[in-house]
Design a protein around this motif. Structure first.
Motif, PDB file in Angstrom:
ATOM      1  N   LEU A  73     100.060  56.956  61.537  1.00 50.78           N
ATOM      2  CA  LEU A  73      99.414  56.452  60.320  1.00 50.78           C
ATOM      3  C   LEU A  73     100.263  56.824  59.108  1.00 50.78           C
ATOM      4  N   SER A  74     100.744  58.069  59.110  1.00 46.13           N
ATOM      5  CA  SER A  74     101.491  58.520  57.938  1.00 46.13           C
ATOM      6  C   SER A  74     102.864  57.853  57.858  1.00 46.13           C
ATOM      7  N   GLN A  75     103.414  57.436  58.966  1.00 47.55           N
ATOM      8  CA  GLN A  75     104.720  56.758  58.868  1.00 47.55           C
ATOM      9  C   GLN A  75     104.582  55.240  58.769  1.00 47.55           C
ATOM     10  N   GLY A  76     103.336  54.766  58.627  1.00 45.70           N
ATOM     11  CA  GLY A  76     103.110  53.339  58.389  1.00 45.70           C
ATOM     12  C   GLY A  76     103.118  52.467  59.641  1.00 45.70           C
ATOM     13  N   ASP A  77     103.072  53.050  60.809  1.00 47.59           N
ATOM     14  CA  ASP A  77     103.038  52.247  62.032  1.00 47.59           C
ATOM     15  C   ASP A  77     101.615  51.882  62.437  1.00 47.59           C
ATOM     16  N   ILE A  78     100.643  52.534  61.784  1.00 52.91           N
ATOM     17  CA  ILE A  78      99.239  52.186  62.034  1.00 52.91           C
ATOM     18  C   ILE A  78      98.628  51.784  60.698  1.00 52.91           C
ATOM     19  N   GLU A  94      85.573  43.270  64.295  1.00 56.59           N
ATOM     20  CA  GLU A  94      85.192  44.587  63.777  1.00 56.59           C
ATOM     21  C   GLU A  94      86.353  45.229  63.029  1.00 56.59           C
ATOM     22  N   ASP A  95      86.021  46.224  62.194  1.00 54.96           N
ATOM     23  CA  ASP A  95      87.056  47.003  61.512  1.00 54.96           C
ATOM     24  C   ASP A  95      87.812  47.793  62.559  1.00 54.96           C
ATOM     25  N   ALA A  96      89.104  47.789  62.439  1.00 53.09           N
ATOM     26  CA  ALA A  96      89.844  48.530  63.465  1.00 53.09           C
ATOM     27  C   ALA A  96      91.227  48.907  62.939  1.00 53.09           C
ATOM     28  N   TYR A  97      91.769  49.956  63.492  1.00 56.89           N
ATOM     29  CA  TYR A  97      93.156  50.312  63.191  1.00 56.89           C
ATOM     30  C   TYR A  97      94.068  49.594  64.178  1.00 56.89           C
ATOM     31  N   PHE A  98      95.239  49.259  63.669  1.00 58.74           N
ATOM     32  CA  PHE A  98      96.196  48.508  64.482  1.00 58.74           C
ATOM     33  C   PHE A  98      97.525  49.238  64.580  1.00 58.74           C
ATOM     34  N   LEU A  99      98.143  49.112  65.724  1.00 58.68           N
ATOM     35  CA  LEU A  99      99.515  49.602  65.875  1.00 58.68           C
ATOM     36  C   LEU A  99     100.428  48.414  65.575  1.00 58.68           C
ATOM     37  N   ASN A 100     101.390  48.667  64.712  1.00 53.10           N
ATOM     38  CA  ASN A 100     102.277  47.601  64.262  1.00 53.10           C
ATOM     39  C   ASN A 100     103.338  47.305  65.336  1.00 53.10           C
ATOM     40  N   VAL A 101     102.927  46.601  66.366  1.00 58.22           N
ATOM     41  CA  VAL A 101     103.870  46.366  67.455  1.00 58.22           C
ATOM     42  C   VAL A 101     104.891  45.276  67.121  1.00 58.22           C
ATOM     43  N   LYS A 102     104.480  44.334  66.262  1.00 57.72           N
ATOM     44  CA  LYS A 102     105.378  43.206  65.925  1.00 57.72           C
ATOM     45  C   LYS A 102     106.742  43.719  65.451  1.00 57.72           C
ATOM     46  N   LYS A 103     106.653  44.789  64.632  1.00 59.14           N
ATOM     47  CA  LYS A 103     107.869  45.361  64.056  1.00 59.14           C
ATOM     48  C   LYS A 103     108.859  45.805  65.151  1.00 59.14           C
ATOM     49  N   TYR A 104     108.318  46.194  66.297  1.00 58.03           N
ATOM     50  CA  TYR A 104     109.179  46.756  67.345  1.00 58.03           C
ATOM     51  C   TYR A 104     109.662  45.733  68.380  1.00 58.03           C
ATOM     52  N   PRO A 113     105.015  33.852  73.125  1.00 50.19           N
ATOM     53  CA  PRO A 113     103.946  33.194  72.347  1.00 50.19           C
ATOM     54  C   PRO A 113     103.619  33.929  71.054  1.00 50.19           C
ATOM     55  N   GLY A 114     104.177  35.133  70.853  1.00 51.46           N
ATOM     56  CA  GLY A 114     103.925  35.893  69.624  1.00 51.46           C
ATOM     57  C   GLY A 114     103.017  37.068  69.909  1.00 51.46           C
ATOM     58  N   LEU A 115     103.607  38.238  69.962  1.00 54.81           N
ATOM     59  CA  LEU A 115     102.832  39.428  70.309  1.00 54.81           C
ATOM     60  C   LEU A 115     101.997  39.856  69.102  1.00 54.81           C
ATOM     61  N   GLU A 116     100.704  40.004  69.306  1.00 58.22           N
ATOM     62  CA  GLU A 116      99.823  40.460  68.221  1.00 58.22           C
ATOM     63  C   GLU A 116      99.943  41.968  68.076  1.00 58.22           C
ATOM     64  N   ASP A 117      99.667  42.481  66.853  1.00 59.85           N
ATOM     65  CA  ASP A 117      99.576  43.935  66.710  1.00 59.85           C
ATOM     66  C   ASP A 117      98.409  44.411  67.575  1.00 59.85           C
ATOM     67  N   LEU A 118      98.514  45.643  68.019  1.00 58.94           N
ATOM     68  CA  LEU A 118      97.542  46.120  69.014  1.00 58.94           C
ATOM     69  C   LEU A 118      96.395  46.871  68.349  1.00 58.94           C
ATOM     70  N   THR A 154     104.927  48.201  80.159  1.00 57.60           N
ATOM     71  CA  THR A 154     106.275  47.699  79.873  1.00 57.60           C
ATOM     72  C   THR A 154     106.389  47.126  78.456  1.00 57.60           C
ATOM     73  N   ILE A 155     105.257  46.966  77.766  1.00 64.33           N
ATOM     74  CA  ILE A 155     105.320  46.507  76.369  1.00 64.33           C
ATOM     75  C   ILE A 155     104.852  47.619  75.431  1.00 64.33           C
ATOM     76  N   TYR A 156     103.587  48.012  75.543  1.00 67.12           N
ATOM     77  CA  TYR A 156     103.030  48.943  74.546  1.00 67.12           C
ATOM     78  C   TYR A 156     103.550  50.366  74.704  1.00 67.12           C
ATOM     79  N   TRP A 157     103.743  50.783  75.960  1.00 67.49           N
ATOM     80  CA  TRP A 157     104.222  52.162  76.159  1.00 67.49           C
ATOM     81  C   TRP A 157     105.629  52.360  75.587  1.00 67.49           C
ATOM     82  N   PRO A 158     106.598  51.474  75.879  1.00 60.18           N
ATOM     83  CA  PRO A 158     107.922  51.644  75.249  1.00 60.18           C
ATOM     84  C   PRO A 158     107.845  51.588  73.731  1.00 60.18           C
ATOM     85  N   ILE A 159     106.971  50.731  73.202  1.00 65.95           N
ATOM     86  CA  ILE A 159     106.865  50.629  71.735  1.00 65.95           C
ATOM     87  C   ILE A 159     106.308  51.931  71.153  1.00 65.95           C
TER      88      ILE A 159
END
Ligand code: MSP
Length: 535
Positions: A116-121, A161-171, A201-206, A274-279
């Motif tokens: 969160l503090s480094q802007g990835d969430i 719903e309100d939710a926090y996201f991991l910025n996976v697109k960036k990676y 197809p375009g990976l959504e943030d998680l 193979t996608i979210y864990w490496p990211i």
């Protein structure tokens, strides 16, 4: 044999959902991982083998409610029952991680804060298609017109719903570069499937938090949010090594460049590994695993996945009780081609156990040791296998060497079906050799030299075969080595290329290792176990 330098080796299974009992589909991954862990230990690696349970989420909270207990009480009981199964299955894990462990909970919170503090969430709003069964959100493309979950094919429903996201697109660019630079990371077809189905197809943030239930890890910054299952679950692989805690010596040792890191998973959870864990690892600045090995699933005769919810997956206990743990382990490893799906069928189960364990391995042990009793009063005869007298023995030893090379090559590339198959072929060489020499005829003709040499060679074959089979059937290979009275120093991997140390040893009492199964009776038993009694 290639020289091995001592190295650290970290192997993990997925952590199993604490929402029900372990069935034989689940035992598959643990058994395969155990075979790999035992093989690496045999080869002198410093091994850390980890399994555990995934204990948060809406489904588990619901189950606890149904059972009239707190979620914690519910998962405590389940985790104990999982550990009992793994004990019965001879799973030699070094550490059992639970996502309700204090150290894991702390780790997840700290990771959240860091990202969160480094802007990835970031905080956002999630609108998507949710599959309650898989506890996953999906995009429009993924659920298609029929609105079905792409993983389990059940109907999904719309949720916001309100939710926090991991910025996976960036990676994503870094992830694609990683796939390219490290083709050995996972099977090529699996990575291509991930790229085509999810990335192109375009990976959504998680979406990584939920507010609609509370059985999860609350984040410090906004405690009405609990961390949603997959980020919680994936972090087990490092929290179990003490990541983010004061004592992270295991992390330094097993998640460092001096360590080989292998995750074994079933194909239904490939996306997460193979996608979210490496990211996630990139975002945390941690190294990547060497390999994510994707194995196939156990299916019924008609090709349906064995699963809890379909009620078609037997518990391993009746199989262990009736056939012994070694038989079940052997069947899983040998009959199901590692990395492809395999059908669990009663007929194949009985045929495989009879052909390989009773008629091949068990038979070689039994006939060799019985003849040593009959012709040499229980003392292994003396022979010099470095200078064999018979051409047949010479040929046998050459073939044995080739099988060992094949075994090692398979096992080193984690093809355990191939490796254990090569070990069983080696045993088969012994039976064929016996049939060609016919020691009983040599005894009748008074040809004592050839009788001694053949029984001695067969004794060595039992020893070598048992060492190679040990990762798959540890208790039975130990039993064979005990019956033959093999000293500890001749049970090591290094000892398989040396001969003559068994001369004059007194063997121990003989018991049949694997009784031959009566096909009709056992097929009936197994069919009823899967389908219920015939109507
Ligand atoms: N909790 C997650 C994994 C998190 S890992 C960071 C999960 N749990 S699970 O209990 O549903 O599945 C655990 C493993 O069991 C998965 O690898 C899955 O593929 C495997 N299997 C479940 N049924 C199976 C078969 N019928 N055959 C082979 N493996 C099976 O997913």
């Amino acid at each position: 044999m290639a020289e091995q330098t001592k190295k650290n080796f970290y192997v993990t299974t997925p952590i199993y959902y604490a929402s029900g009992n372990i069935h034989i589909g689940h035992t598959y991954c643990c058994t395969c991982s155990d075979v790999i862990a035992r093989y690496k230990r045999l080869r002198g690696y410093d091994v850390r083998f980890m399994t555990g349970s995934d204990e948060h989420g809406q489904k588990i909270q619901g189950k606890a409610l149904e059972a009239g207990v707190t979620p914690q009480e519910y998962v405590d009981k389940i985790a104990e029952s999982f550990k009992e199964v793994w004990k019965a299955m001879d799973i030699s894990y070094d550490y059992y991680v639970r996502t309700t462990d204090k150290s894991h909970v702390e780790c997840v919170k700290k990771v959240f804060t860091k990202l969160l503090s480094q802007g990835d969430i970031y905080l956002g709003q999630y609108k998507g298609w949710y599959c309650t069964f898989c506890e996953s959100f999906f995009t429009d493309e993924q659920v298609g017109e029929q609105h079905l979950c792409p993983d389990c094919h059940r109907p999904v429903h719309a949720e916001t719903e309100d939710a926090y996201f991991l910025n996976v697109k960036k990676y994503v660019p870094a992830l694609l570069k990683f796939y390219e630079e490290k083709p050995s990371f996972s099977q090529k077809d699996k990575i291509n499937e991930m790229i085509n189905t999810f990335i192109k197809p375009g990976l959504e943030d998680l979406c990584i938090t939920r507010t609609s239930f509370d059985w999860g890890i609350p984040i410090n910054e906004d405690p009405k949010h609990v961390v949603y299952v997959w980020i919680d679950a994936l972090l087990n692989y490092v929290s179990a090594l003490g990541y983010t805690t004061e004592d992270d010596s295991l992390m330094q040792k097993f998640w460092s460049d001096d360590s080989e890191i292998i995750h074994l998973i079933g194909r239904d959870i490939t996306r997460f590994h193979t996608i979210y864990w490496p990211i996630l690892l990139m975002a945390l600045g941690l190294r990547q695993p060497d390999k994510v090995i994707v194995h196939g699933l156990l299916l019924t005769r008609s090709g349906v996945k064995l699963s809890k919810s379909l009620g078609n997956a037997p518990s391993p206990y009746p199989l262990i009780e009736r056939y012994g743990v070694a038989s079940l382990r052997y069947y899983l490893v040998r009959e199901i081609q590692f990395t492809t799906d395999g059908n669990f069928t009663p007929m194949q189960f009985v045929d495989r156990l009879n052909a390989d364990l009773a008629n091949n391995y068990g038979n070689l042990v039994n006939r060799t040791l019985s003849m040593i009793n009959r012709y040499f009063e229980g003392v292994i005869p003396t022979a010099d296998l470095y200078n064999p007298k018979s051409e047949l023995t010479k040929k046998l030893l050459e073939d044995v060497k080739a099988k060992i090379v094949a075994y090692e090559a398979y096992m080193d590339k984690f093809d355990i079906t191939g490796g254990i198959g090569a070990a069983m072929d080696l045993v088969d060489l012994g039976n064929k050799y016996f049939d060609a020499i016919a020691p009983w005829t040599q005894a009748k003709n008074g040809n004592m030299d050839l009788l001694s040499e053949s029984l001695y060679a067969a004794s060595e074959l039992i020893r070598i075969g048992s060492i190679l089979l040990c990762p798959a059937i540890p208790n039975k290979s130990k039993e064979a080595l005990d019956q033959e009275n093999v000293p500890e120093e001749m049970r090591t991997y290094e000892s398989i290329s040396t001969y003559n140390s068994l001369c004059s040893r007194h063997i121990n009492e003989l018991t049949a290792l694997f009784p031959r199964l009566k096909k009709e009776e056992e097929v009936k038993f197994l069919t009823e176990l899967i389908d219920g009694p015939a109507k």
